[in-house]
Design an enzyme around this catalytic site. Structure first.
Site, PDB file in Angstrom:
ATOM      1  CE  LYS A 157       6.301 -58.513 -48.465  1.00 59.11           C
ATOM      2  NZ  LYS A 157       7.556 -59.258 -48.286  1.00 59.11           N
TER       3      LYS A 157
ATOM      4  CG  ASP B 187       4.300 -63.960 -49.420  1.00 61.94           C
ATOM      5  OD1 ASP B 187       3.496 -64.613 -50.124  1.00 61.94           O
ATOM      6  OD2 ASP B 187       4.857 -64.453 -48.431  1.00 61.94           O
TER       7      ASP B 187
END
Ligand code: SF4
Length: 223
Positions: A131, A149
């Site tokens: 991420k 995310d």
């Protein structure tokens, strides 16, 4: 004979989301990117500080820290106590300060103070997962990278674009189907949308800008 599904109307969804966000303030990362000229160190530091922290607090804390330490070398010049004090408002300040010190040390020792611009090198930094690495690659280095995310994972599943169990699987699935021109923008749009409309619990489907394109997978209670 199986009937194949038509692909999602990505351009229409992104157009609707972009229209929706015209009056919405920037996300924490967008704030920091604008304030520090897309500095990779700034994006990295803000992402570390943002863990379990509200956007306003992230922006304030990251700005104070980056004003004092706009680069890894300056960060390492701080005492441990100073670094912890700067991270304090974001919570988990000892862990976050320790992680930033470990990252800054490697960036300085191994890369001459420049945050690396490849996925493999970013993933080798302490505490950096896909991420964060994708966020740095897309926001700081302008590369086509999809930062998935919790918001991107949840919303793309609800829309029916992917059917995945983890953010990593979502990233891989999106890389297969999403046109590249949307890779860099999907994160900020869906983060803002997930914070305000397509919330984790009881999303506001009745006033959703992309309702007509959504299969509402897994949505129980909605408003
Ligand atoms: S219709 Fe509901 S579930 Fe689908 S994107 Fe909109 S808010 Fe989210």
């Amino acid at each position: 004979m199986t009937v194949s599904q038509p692909p999602p109307d990505f351009p229409a969804v992104f157009r609707a989301l972009q229209w929706w966000r015209r009056d919405v303030p920037d996300s924490a990362v967008e704030h920091i990117a604008a304030r520090y000229g897309n500095s990779p160190w700034a994006i990295l530091a803000a992402t570390v500080l943002s863990l379990r922290t509200k956007d306003e607090v992230t922006v304030k804390t990251a700005s104070a820290l980056l004003d004092r330490a706009p680069a890894p070398r300056a960060y390492l010049a701080l005492t441990e106590n100073e670094a912890e004090k700067l991270a304090y408002p974001a919570g988990f300040y000892r862990t976050k300060a320790r992680q930033l010190r470990a990252v800054a040390t490697i960036v300085l020792d191994r890369y001459g103070g420049n945050v690396p611009a490849t996925m493999d090198d970013l993933l080798a930094l302490p505490g950096v997962g896909r991420k964060t690495a994708n966020l740095v690659l897309s926001v700081a280095f302008g590369q086509d990278a999809i930062c998935v995310d919790t918001h991107v994972h949840r919303i793309t599943n609800r829309l029916g674009w992917v059917a995945t169990k983890t953010p990593e699987a979502t990233e891989m699935a999106l890389r297969e189907i999403l046109p590249r021109r949307f890779w860099q923008v999907i994160n900020s749009l869906l983060v803002l949308y997930g914070q305000r409309i397509c919330c984790p619990l009881s999303p506001f489907c009745s006033r959703c800008a992309v309702k007509n394109f959504c299969e509402q997978h897994g949505v129980g209670k909605a408003r």
